[in-house]
Design an enzyme around this catalytic site. Structure first.
Site, short mmCIF file in Angstrom:
data_model
loop_
_atom_site.label_atom_id
_atom_site.label_comp_id
_atom_site.label_asym_id
_atom_site.label_seq_id
_atom_site.Cartn_x
_atom_site.Cartn_y
_atom_site.Cartn_z
N LYS A 98 0.87 -1.17 0.00
CA LYS A 98 0.00 0.00 0.00
C LYS A 98 0.91 1.23 0.00
CE LYS A 98 -3.32 2.64 2.71
NZ LYS A 98 -3.96 2.81 4.04
N GLY A 159 -7.94 9.19 10.36
CA GLY A 159 -8.28 9.25 11.78
C GLY A 159 -9.34 10.26 12.16
N ALA A 185 -9.64 5.62 4.95
CA ALA A 185 -9.38 6.76 5.83
C ALA A 185 -10.63 7.61 6.07
CB ALA A 185 -8.25 7.64 5.31
N GLY A 186 -10.85 7.94 7.33
CA GLY A 186 -11.90 8.87 7.71
C GLY A 186 -13.25 8.27 8.00
N ASN A 207 -9.43 1.61 10.47
CA ASN A 207 -8.53 1.37 11.59
C ASN A 207 -9.01 2.13 12.84
OD1 ASN A 207 -4.90 1.67 12.14
ND2 ASN A 207 -6.48 0.77 13.38
N THR A 208 -8.89 3.47 12.80
CA THR A 208 -9.13 4.27 13.99
C THR A 208 -10.51 4.04 14.61
OG1 THR A 208 -7.64 5.99 13.20
CG2 THR A 208 -9.21 6.62 14.91
#
Length: 263
Positions: A98, A159, A185-186, A207-208
């Site tokens: 990635k 995040g 992301a986000g 993830n976050t």
């Protein structure tokens, strides 16, 4: 129904990828990965030595179950990303990478010029390349043209948990792409993930939102269900609105208008 995600010549049942950062403990991370049903896991090379079987991080990951996708997080330009990718391949034997290049530390937005340069070279070097990009349809097409296995447009800054802040741009990328589109992301909730799949995205990476939840394992399971629901809705065909007013779903309205209703 056999509905497989196809990336880099491989088939996957899950359309949810997970990151491995920010978890309070490695045990919690491992349990969340299991609950999510994911098959592709991304790992920052700077956090773990994948070539060292004694690395404490590795004992919590089932190397036979997951496809590991090292990322170049922390790279500031193409040359650095290429160096990291080659180190990953030497350490793991895997050609999946990635590509993340974000030279500006506050918003961590990907550098489009350096990303295209790195991906062009890494594809030539035989890597299965999945680049992290802004919601840029033109760049997405260029990356497809140079041979990337998928594109990974951000929904919002890393995040931030804001959800689909660039929905219209991602919709264009999905419409124009012949390779998988992984929204990355986000994403802050299972509803955000479901929305991505409903609009035709092939996969999401989270993830976050999972790692910092009060119960990461339960949240991982919720994201799994959100992704599955979104994909099912997309395949079923979501009815598009055609009017700005209500449309009766039964003949009851006309029945009342004819004055034949009884009380």
């Amino acid at each position: 129904m056999n509905d497989q995600l196809k990336i880099g010549g491989r088939d996957f049942a899950s359309r949810l990828m997970l990151g491995t950062g920010k978890f309070a403990t490695p045990e919690l991370m491992a349990n969340a990965l299991e609950a999510s049903g994911c098959e592709i896991v991304t790992i920052a090379m700077r956090r773990v030595d994948l070539s060292d079987p004694k690395d404490d991080f590795l004992k919590y990951l089932n190397v036979d179950k997951f496809t590991f996708m090292p990322n170049t997080s922390g790279a500031r330009d193409a040359a650095e990303a290429i160096r990291i990718a080659k180190a990953c391949r030497a350490a793991t034997g895997s050609d999946w990478i990635k590509v993340e290049i974000h030279p500006e530390p506050r918003y961590l937005l990907p550098d489009p010029i350096e990303t295209l340069e790195a991906c062009t070279q890494l594809v030539k070097d035989g890597f299965t390349v999945l680049p992290y990009i802004n919601g840029d349809p033109v760049l997405a097409r260029r990356l497809e043209d140079v041979g990337c296995a998928a594109v990974m447009p951000l929904a919002a800054p890393i995040g931030s948990n804001k959800g689909l802040t660039v929905k219209e741009m991602i919709a264009i990328i999905i419409e124009q792409s012949s390779i998988p589109v992984v929204v990355d992301a986000g994403l802050g909730s299972p509803a955000h993930a479901a929305e991505c799949l409903e609009m035709g995205a092939d996969c999401v990476l989270v993830n976050t939102a999972i790692a910092v939840a009060n119960d990461p394992v339960l949240m991982a399971r919720a994201f799994k269900q959100g992704v599955e629901a979104g994909r099912s809705a997309y395949l079923a065909g979501i009815a598009a609105p055609t009017k700005g007013e209500a449309i009766a779903s039964s003949p009851l309205t006309s029945f009342l208008e004819n004055g034949n209703a009884r009380v």
